[in-house]
Design an enzyme around this catalytic site. Structure first.
Site, PDB file in Angstrom:
ATOM      1  N   ALA A  65       0.821  -1.221   0.000  1.00 33.06           N
ATOM      2  CA  ALA A  65       0.000   0.000   0.000  1.00 33.06           C
ATOM      3  C   ALA A  65       0.853   1.268   0.000  1.00 33.06           C
ATOM      4  CB  ALA A  65      -0.952   0.017   1.198  1.00 33.06           C
ATOM      5  N   ASP A  66       2.066   1.193   0.528  1.00 33.78           N
ATOM      6  CA  ASP A  66       2.953   2.357   0.487  1.00 33.78           C
ATOM      7  C   ASP A  66       3.285   2.714  -0.965  1.00 33.78           C
ATOM      8  OD1 ASP A  66       2.977   2.106   3.246  1.00 33.78           O
ATOM      9  OD2 ASP A  66       5.107   2.542   3.423  1.00 33.78           O
ATOM     10  N   HIS A  67       3.553   1.693  -1.759  1.00 30.28           N
ATOM     11  CA  HIS A  67       3.850   1.939  -3.176  1.00 30.28           C
ATOM     12  C   HIS A  67       2.620   2.515  -3.886  1.00 30.28           C
ATOM     13  CE1 HIS A  67       7.778  -0.031  -3.159  1.00 30.28           C
ATOM     14  NE2 HIS A  67       7.245  -1.007  -2.449  1.00 30.28           N
ATOM     15  N   ALA A 115       1.950   6.094  -2.856  1.00 29.17           N
ATOM     16  CA  ALA A 115       3.000   6.958  -3.397  1.00 29.17           C
ATOM     17  C   ALA A 115       2.751   7.245  -4.876  1.00 29.17           C
ATOM     18  CB  ALA A 115       4.365   6.301  -3.222  1.00 29.17           C
TER      19      ALA A 115
END
Lengths: 377, 382
Positions: A166-168, A171
């Site tokens: 989810a960070d990717h 981002a």
């Protein structure tokens, strides 16, 4: 050098003041740096003691950026940051919402310093609502968004993804929004505030869970020869089913009427899975993949990190970037006229203090020395 | 105070299948006019990736269809496609030709492996891209087969990256006056979103393995609670955590001195998980998360979709949109914009077009007469 390589990078005139940490924020600003933005990363004065992994993690997500040290807990540090805002096009941060506000760097304040500034905030829950102060990392976001719950074996507890996916996602969506804001500023001269809730960004990629549909493709992951080796296979239509049977050497069971139509193959998946695995487990994942691909069937070995590092396709396309003896993944957007460029390793703390404070802010050597003495930079 | 949208005035032609389908939707969200081009005579059904688009039918494998596409290309800023590499070239519609017709055109191609390399002509799917890109191996329980992440995540990643490529190319076009070709590979998009996996390999020679609901660095675990699942961190604010358990008489031996040592805890993580598991089971999910978050623990409800739809946070932020499937006459509550922009809104459309719904307007605008349109329909071109 070809003319291509001499092209000015797309984001050459974009200066970003980068307050980010961990993964989501740095991954977003890395992409912008890869396309030429001047990203000025604010670093803590006393570098934390780091193990090999943390060092590698930092190096990987911060290539192509400039590094300056700055202590934002001192008033002179905040004053200096304001000067940096004045000469920046965008400010990017991924703290919980109260952090920037505590420094006096919420959007309303930034706008007073630089009227057309674009501010991008990435937080777990977004900058409003009853849960705005919730903190979290990738696994927190994935759990809140529904992704973890939905990624489970039938009848088993939620398993989730095993990485901060989810960070990717957040981002990249934030990058898209930021580029949109740039396009908008070009048209109107106006900046704006971009508020990204990582939970909302992730939930938007779970569309299938909100709109009921039916599984239409026969597919699965099948055990192959060796320890923990697997091959993923998808059969979309009857033509591919013919190819599939051929690749398997036309076994008699494949002519079973139950498997003759796409719906039959899905209805009788369990029986078919067992028969397919009877074939796959006798050979390597790479052999299974090659045999099926030769017959026009989508198949891929389940690759671990070591497999990726020697993958001939990734290699041929230059997916792995080498900079100063370290290796990282390229930005997977290949632009024909203005490709991404990889010029610099991640900065050491304060590596670009001179350039930023003296050249960009016009400070004298004495002023900088004084700030150093006060422990501000 | 809003002032129009980012991409108003831009026209996008959408020739994608599921691999790239979400890319033009993002462009529509940002205000572009997106025209989805479908095969005549086939009802493609409702796709949430088509919200906010328009739809025409056109058979580009027939010569008159190709001519019409070229006329459309002259009016367009962007074309997004996900055909196998070489397919459009074979029809005389490859990037080099299209850019001669319209030098300002940006073309984005989303394919399994990209436009080059030894696997270029291989077939792909979401599960195959996830396998070859390294995501699949990381997901699922250790003694079970790798587990496919929910949804066609590789398609969505590639769509976001292609949309970023399109915006970059459009920004450049302001100064260069020329478009360019954006080449996006599903496999690469997956491999570029692996968080720890490649870092550990390149820096430590370690091959990351899957470990179910236990996060790779043992920092988080999924626990069953009384009424559902909860994600708890195992290390943050250790002292506070043990105090909390102890105040309820459930810390067991974790109050012992030796557990204060982080390395010791890591070596005996199974025991930490057992004790926390017994504790979690005696609590409601909401109770744990609300109190935990107020004490700065990065904990979460492992939300189901009904749980997510009931979230007061998303409600208050106005996240949801109502989406209509006009084929089935049904309405759904659906995720809205992934980013909130204060001036130029990102807006998810609430309706997907019926196949060919905009044939008349768009072909008329191209200058085709009613008669010509009828003839093209008869020939199976439209």
């Amino acid at each position: 050098m070809t003319k291509n390589k001499m092209t000015t990078p797309i984001l050459k005139n974009l200066r970003i003041l980068d307050f980010t940490w961990v993964l989501a924020g740095p991954y977003a600003t890395r992409l912008l740096a890869d396309f030429g933005a001047e990203v000025i990363k604010i670093q803590p004065l006393i570098p934390q003691e780091e193990d090999t992994f943390s060092r590698g993690y930092y190096n990987t997500w911060n290539r192509n950026k400039l590094g300056i040290t700055l202590d934002l807990n001192k008033p002179q540090g905040v004053a200096l940051a304001k000067k940096l805002v004045e000469i920046s096009d965008a400010v990017v941060e991924n703290f919980t919402p109260r952090v920037m506000a505590n420094w006096g760097f919420d959007y309303e304040k930034l706008k007073e310093i630089k009227p057309d500034i674009i501010m991008l905030s990435l937080s777990t829950m977004g900058n409003s609502g009853p849960w705005r102060d919730y903190s979290g990392f990738g696994p927190t976001v994935q759990a809140f968004s529904g992704l973890t719950h939905l990624t489970a074996y039938p009848g088993r507890p939620p398993s989730g993804l095993g990485n901060a996916y989810a960070d990717h996602v957040a981002a990249l969506l934030a990058c898209l929004a930021l580029l949109g804001a740039l396009e908008y500023r070009l048209k109107t001269g106006q900046g704006q505030y971009i508020d990204v809730s990582q939970v909302e960004a992730m939930a938007g990629l779970l569309g299938d869970a909100f709109v009921p549909g039916e599984e239409a493709v026969f597919q699965g992951v099948y055990r192959c020869k060796g320890d923990d080796r697997w091959c993923a296979i998808s059969v979309f239509n009857d033509d591919e089913w013919l190819g599939f049977k051929k690749a398997l050497g036309s076994p008699p069971w494949a002519e079973d009427e139950r498997f003759a139509t796409p719906s039959g193959r899905i209805k009788n998946k369990q029986a078919l899975d067992g028969l397919v695995e009877g074939w796959t487990k006798k050979q390597s994942a790479e052999e299974v993949m090659a045999l099926l691909q030769h017959q026009g069937v989508a198949a891929g070995a389940v690759q671990d990190a070591a497999d990726l590092a020697r993958d001939s396709q990734l290699k041929k396309r230059g997916f792995f970037v080498e900079l100063g003896g370290t290796i990282s993944d390229a930005v997977p957007i290949r632009l024909s006229a203005t490709p991404a460029r990889y010029n610099r390793e991640a900065p050491a703390p304060g590596q670009d203090n001179d350039y930023v404070y003296r050249k960009l802010l016009g400070m004298s050597q004495e002023e900088l020395a004084e700030l150093k003495g006060q422990g501000v930079v | 105070m809003n002032g129009g949208s980012v991409l108003s005035g831009y026209r996008v032609l959408d020739l994608t299948d599921d691999k790239g389908r979400l890319c033009p939707r993002y462009l529509a969200d940002m205000g572009a006019e997106v025209i989805r081009i479908e095969e005549p005579g086939k009802d493609s059904g409702f796709h949430w990736q088509d919200l906010g688009k328009r739809s025409i039918t056109l058979n580009i494998e027939l010569e008159p269809g190709r001519e019409i596409l070229k006329r459309l290309v002259k009016t367009a800023d962007v074309l997004v496609e996900s055909h196998p590499p070489g397919y459009l070239e074979a029809l005389g519609l490859g990037y080099s030709l299209l850019s001669k017709i319209n030098p300002r055109l940006v073309v984005a191609s989303v394919t399994g492996f990209g436009q080059s390399g030894p696997y270029r002509d291989y077939k792909s799917s979401d599960i195959v891209a996830s396998a070859l890109g390294g995501q699949l191996y990381l997901s699922g329980e250790p003694d079970w087969p790798p587990l496919k992440p929910f949804g066609d995540q590789s398609y969505y990643l590639a769509s976001i990256l292609a949309a970023i490529g399109v915006l970059l190319a459009l920004l450049r076009r302001h100064t260069s006056g020329r478009g360019q070709h954006v080449d996006v590979s599903l496999q690469e998009c997956v491999a570029a979103a692996l968080d720890h996996a490649l870092v550990r390999y390149f820096y430590q020679g370690e091959v990351a393995k899957r470990q179910g609901g236990l996060h790779w660095n043992n920092a988080f675990n999924v626990f069953p609670a009384k009424d559902g699942y909860v994600l708890l961190s195992l290390f943050y604010q250790w002292h506070t955590l043990v105090e909390w358990l102890d105040s309820e008489g459930m810390a067991e031996d974790l109050t012992d001195e030796k557990w204060r040592d982080r390395d010791y805890r890591l070596q005996h993580i199974d025991h930490v998980i057992d004790v926390l598991g017994r504790w979690a089971k005696s609590h409601d999910v909401a109770g744990l998360v609300v109190k935990g978050q107020s004490m700065r623990f990065p904990w979460a409800e492992v939300a189901s979709i009904p749980g997510l739809l009931a979230s007061p946070q998303l409600e208050e932020r106005g996240f949801w949109v109502e989406v209509e499937d006009s084929d089935k006459g049904k309405k759904y509550r659906f995720p809205g914009a992934p980013c909130s922009l204060s001036r130029s809104p990102w807006k998810v459309g609430n309706k997907a077009p019926g196949t060919g719904e905009h044939n008349r307007e768009i072909y008329q605008e191209l200058g085709l007469s009613e008669k010509e349109v009828e003839a093209l329909i008869k020939e199976g071109v439209i």
